[in-house]
Design a protein around this motif. Structure first.
Motif, mmCIF file in Angstrom:
data_model
loop_
_atom_site.group_PDB
_atom_site.id
_atom_site.type_symbol
_atom_site.label_atom_id
_atom_site.label_comp_id
_atom_site.label_asym_id
_atom_site.label_seq_id
_atom_site.Cartn_x
_atom_site.Cartn_y
_atom_site.Cartn_z
ATOM 1 N N ALA A 19 0.835 -1.206 0.000
ATOM 2 C CA ALA A 19 0.000 0.000 0.000
ATOM 3 C C ALA A 19 0.868 1.254 0.000
ATOM 4 O O ALA A 19 2.032 1.217 0.403
ATOM 5 N N PRO A 20 0.314 2.380 -0.443
ATOM 6 C CA PRO A 20 1.078 3.627 -0.521
ATOM 7 C C PRO A 20 1.733 4.006 0.808
ATOM 8 O O PRO A 20 1.116 3.916 1.865
ATOM 9 N N GLU A 21 2.998 4.413 0.718
ATOM 10 C CA GLU A 21 3.757 4.877 1.875
ATOM 11 C C GLU A 21 4.440 6.178 1.499
ATOM 12 O O GLU A 21 4.920 6.324 0.370
ATOM 13 N N ALA A 22 4.507 7.120 2.436
ATOM 14 C CA ALA A 22 5.224 8.367 2.181
ATOM 15 C C ALA A 22 6.690 8.042 1.930
ATOM 16 O O ALA A 22 7.287 7.232 2.642
ATOM 17 N N LYS A 23 7.261 8.657 0.917
ATOM 18 C CA LYS A 23 8.660 8.413 0.565
ATOM 19 C C LYS A 23 9.552 9.248 1.477
ATOM 20 O O LYS A 23 9.312 10.434 1.676
ATOM 21 N N ILE A 24 10.583 8.631 2.017
ATOM 22 C CA ILE A 24 11.513 9.315 2.917
ATOM 23 C C ILE A 24 12.703 9.808 2.097
ATOM 24 O O ILE A 24 13.336 9.029 1.379
ATOM 25 N N SER A 25 13.022 11.102 2.191
ATOM 26 C CA SER A 25 14.145 11.655 1.440
ATOM 27 C C SER A 25 15.442 11.622 2.234
ATOM 28 O O SER A 25 16.518 11.679 1.660
ATOM 29 N N ASN A 26 15.339 11.548 3.577
ATOM 30 C CA ASN A 26 16.525 11.505 4.421
ATOM 31 C C ASN A 26 16.279 10.492 5.535
ATOM 32 O O ASN A 26 15.490 10.748 6.448
ATOM 33 N N SER A 27 16.950 9.364 5.454
ATOM 34 C CA SER A 27 16.697 8.292 6.420
ATOM 35 C C SER A 27 17.155 8.653 7.830
ATOM 36 O O SER A 27 16.628 8.129 8.799
ATOM 37 N N GLU A 31 12.900 12.750 7.120
ATOM 38 C CA GLU A 31 12.244 13.816 6.362
ATOM 39 C C GLU A 31 11.480 13.209 5.184
ATOM 40 O O GLU A 31 12.002 12.376 4.448
ATOM 41 N N VAL A 32 10.230 13.631 5.019
ATOM 42 C CA VAL A 32 9.372 13.134 3.951
ATOM 43 C C VAL A 32 9.650 13.924 2.676
ATOM 44 O O VAL A 32 9.761 15.143 2.694
ATOM 45 N N LYS A 33 9.759 13.200 1.551
ATOM 46 C CA LYS A 33 10.037 13.828 0.266
ATOM 47 C C LYS A 33 8.816 14.613 -0.215
ATOM 48 O O LYS A 33 7.682 14.153 -0.111
ATOM 49 N N LYS A 34 9.062 15.789 -0.753
ATOM 50 C CA LYS A 34 8.011 16.651 -1.314
ATOM 51 C C LYS A 34 8.331 16.925 -2.783
ATOM 52 O O LYS A 34 9.497 16.961 -3.181
ATOM 53 N N ASP A 35 7.272 17.144 -3.585
ATOM 54 C CA ASP A 35 7.494 17.532 -4.976
ATOM 55 C C ASP A 35 7.675 19.047 -5.062
ATOM 56 O O ASP A 35 7.685 19.746 -4.043
#
Length: 118
Positions: A19-27, A31-35
């Motif tokens: 299922a959809p999960e928020a993408k992490i930009s910095n493990s 931090e959650v990745k934003k467009d």
């Protein structure tokens, strides 16, 4: 990075694997990745079944939370593009789509029923 349009009609049955999960930009900081517009980017793992036996799993990034998607459910992927990437000795292909939506009327995969019984 060059984008390559993908003809999803040729990919066979597309089914949600995770299922959809928020993408992490910095493990480290989680931090959650934003467009570019500030929308959260989500990742949906999708199985691609091109023939009777061979199944591949691809992770597709999509802006904004895809609604109504459950694991095992048949999905429609709109505007799928592939990106070839390389970083040092590492390389691969990433996928991004305009939308991942559930296919109405298509049930999620459930446990197999025993033969001959209800």
């Amino acid at each position: 990075m060059q984008s390559i349009p993908v003809d999803t009609a040729r990919l066979g049955v597309l089914r949600c694997a995770i299922a959809p999960e928020a993408k992490i930009s910095n493990s480290e900081t989680q931090e959650v990745k934003k467009d570019r517009d500030g929308n959260t980017v989500y990742t949906v793992a999708v199985t691609v079944r091109q023939d009777r036996r061979r199944i591949s799993v691809i992770e597709i990034a999509v802006s904004g939370e895809p609604n109504g998607i459950q694991e095992g459910q048949v999905v429609k992927v709109t505007g799928l593009v592939a990106f070839a990437w390389a970083m040092g000795d590492r390389h691969g292909v990433s996928f991004r789509a305009d939308a991942v939506t559930p296919v109405s009327g298509a049930p999620a995969a459930g446990p197999a029923k025993a033969a001959g019984g209800a």
